[in-house]
Design a protein around this motif. Structure first.
Motif, PDB file in Angstrom:
ATOM      1  N   LYS A 177     -78.381  59.234 -25.080  1.00 24.49           N
ATOM      2  CA  LYS A 177     -76.971  59.367 -24.716  1.00 24.49           C
ATOM      3  C   LYS A 177     -76.031  58.711 -25.717  1.00 24.49           C
ATOM      4  CE  LYS A 177     -77.881  59.753 -19.764  1.00 24.49           C
ATOM      5  NZ  LYS A 177     -77.644  59.178 -18.416  1.00 24.49           N
ATOM      6  N   ASP A 178     -76.554  57.817 -26.553  1.00 22.70           N
ATOM      7  CA  ASP A 178     -75.665  57.092 -27.463  1.00 22.70           C
ATOM      8  C   ASP A 178     -75.525  57.747 -28.832  1.00 22.70           C
ATOM      9  OD1 ASP A 178     -78.198  56.594 -28.406  1.00 22.70           O
ATOM     10  OD2 ASP A 178     -78.053  54.409 -28.311  1.00 22.70           O
ATOM     11  N   THR A 205     -68.578  57.410 -26.703  1.00 25.84           N
ATOM     12  CA  THR A 205     -67.849  57.708 -25.465  1.00 25.84           C
ATOM     13  C   THR A 205     -66.417  57.200 -25.516  1.00 25.84           C
ATOM     14  OG1 THR A 205     -68.699  55.667 -24.469  1.00 25.84           O
ATOM     15  CG2 THR A 205     -69.956  57.695 -24.085  1.00 25.84           C
ATOM     16  N   GLU A 210     -69.363  50.303 -25.103  1.00 24.10           N
ATOM     17  CA  GLU A 210     -70.212  51.384 -24.580  1.00 24.10           C
ATOM     18  C   GLU A 210     -71.491  50.823 -23.962  1.00 24.10           C
ATOM     19  OE1 GLU A 210     -68.923  54.932 -27.694  1.00 24.10           O
ATOM     20  OE2 GLU A 210     -70.753  53.794 -28.031  1.00 24.10           O
TER      21      GLU A 210
END
Length: 354
Positions: A53-54, A58, A346
């Motif tokens: 996801k990183d 974001t 994040e």
């Protein structure tokens, strides 16, 4: 094949034979690892269904808008990172662009594919007249069809590699604007010397054109100032030879991003990027090919984290400017770790959600 057009001068006397396969496709001097069908399929499936996801930020990446007047007022030997491998240089009173990508996605279509983390700090419409565009190879994150078409009216010269120039001409770029160089071939444009130097990579924009065009790095000389632009490359001995012939370099713009152990031949790990900079006899390293597109499996900030730590350990100067901020090529003091607060926020948010 279209012959290079004459500008100030063109060195065609000592052009070595670029390695080719029997079918005429270009290849690297050192044999590359073959990934195989099943490994390639596994990577594709992970990209589609199991990406960390990183790999995409974001939070908004800091971008500093640039105006045309700001560029006109900038002193000679200024540099502006516009994102990924797109860099705007002001040399000898003129502007140069490397691998200009301004589209929303680095992809054959604009409804799918790697999407930008940030907008360009200036639009093509707002750019001043461009003396030359330097194109290292034809991959979508380096050769942007829409950008090239829009830049054509305000760009005098397109300096690129064998085959890529033919592609530009087929897109409607006047042949008189296009120069195609082989490895070690050089040209002079408006007082700037440009040399296409070897790189270890590959090319192609579709299923059937792999390695039909050449890939390269570039040496950019403005009188007593020397700049290196890596394009895309795996680590290889060629960096030492480039350094021997053209070093030392005041600034090396070396790819540091989109790497993975599964494709070691075509992109460098940060340790290799730093070694390439050392091989080139570089004074200051500007890591590029990062911070704009999600093209691998590593965290979006991993290239910055690792290359700055490595440079600090070796006590080597490094420049990591925020997107859009001006940089003095001869005194590139821009070592702020702008990505760290974003990465920390994040990580804290992800921990809170867990």
């Amino acid at each position: 094949m279209t012959f290079p057009s004459a500008v100030d001068s063109l060195d065609t006397l000592s052009v070595p034979t670029v390695p080719r396969s029997r079918d005429g496709r270009f290849r690297n001097p050192v044999k590359m690892h073959k990934m195989g069908v099943f490994k390639s399929l596994g990577i594709m499936l992970r990209f589609a269904f199991d990406k960390p996801k990183d790999t995409v930020p974001t939070l908004p990446i800091p971008v500093h808008a640039i105006t045309q007047q700001q560029l006109m007022d900038a002193p000679d030997r200024s540099l502006f990172r516009l994102g990924h491998s797109t860099v705007l240089l002001k040399l000898n009173g003129n502007f140069w662009l490397t691998d200009p990508v301004f589209s929303e996605r680095a992809s054959p279509v604009q409804w799918a594919g790697p999407q930008r983390f940030h907008k360009p700090p200036i639009s093509i419409d707002d750019l001043p007249p461009i003396k030359g565009v330097i194109l290292s190879h034809d991959h979508y994150d380096h050769l942007d069809y829409a950008a090239v078409k829009k830049l054509a009216a305000k760009t005098e010269h397109f300096i690129t590699t064998l085959g890529v120039g033919d592609r530009l001409i087929s897109w409607g770029i006047p042949a008189k604007k296009v120069q195609q160089l082989s490895w070690w071939q050089s040209t002079f444009v408006a007082g700037i010397k440009l040399v296409a130097t070897p790189a270890q990579h590959f090319s192609g924009r579709g299923l059937g054109d792999r390695n039909k065009t050449l890939w390269a790095s570039f040496v950019i000389e403005d009188r007593d100032v020397r700049i290196f632009f890596s394009g895309d490359s795996g680590y290889f001995d060629g960096f030492k030879e480039i350094g021997r012939r053209y070093g030392p370099f005041d600034l090396t713009m070396v790819e540091t991003g989109a790497y993975d152990p599964q494709w070691p031949d075509v992109h460098m790990q940060p340790e290799e990027s730093l070694q390439a900079h050392i091989d080139l006899q570089g004074k200051v390293l500007l890591p590029i090919h990062n911070g704009t597109f999600d093209l691998s499996l590593h965290a979006w900030h991993d290239p910055f984290d690792r290359i700055t730590q490595l440079a600090e350990e070796r006590r080597l100067p490094i420049a990591t400017p925020e997107i859009g901020l001006p940089l003095d090529i001869l005194q590139p003091h821009a070592e702020t770790k702008w990505w760290e607060p974003l990465a920390q926020q994040e990580a804290a948010a992800a921990e809170a959600r867990a």
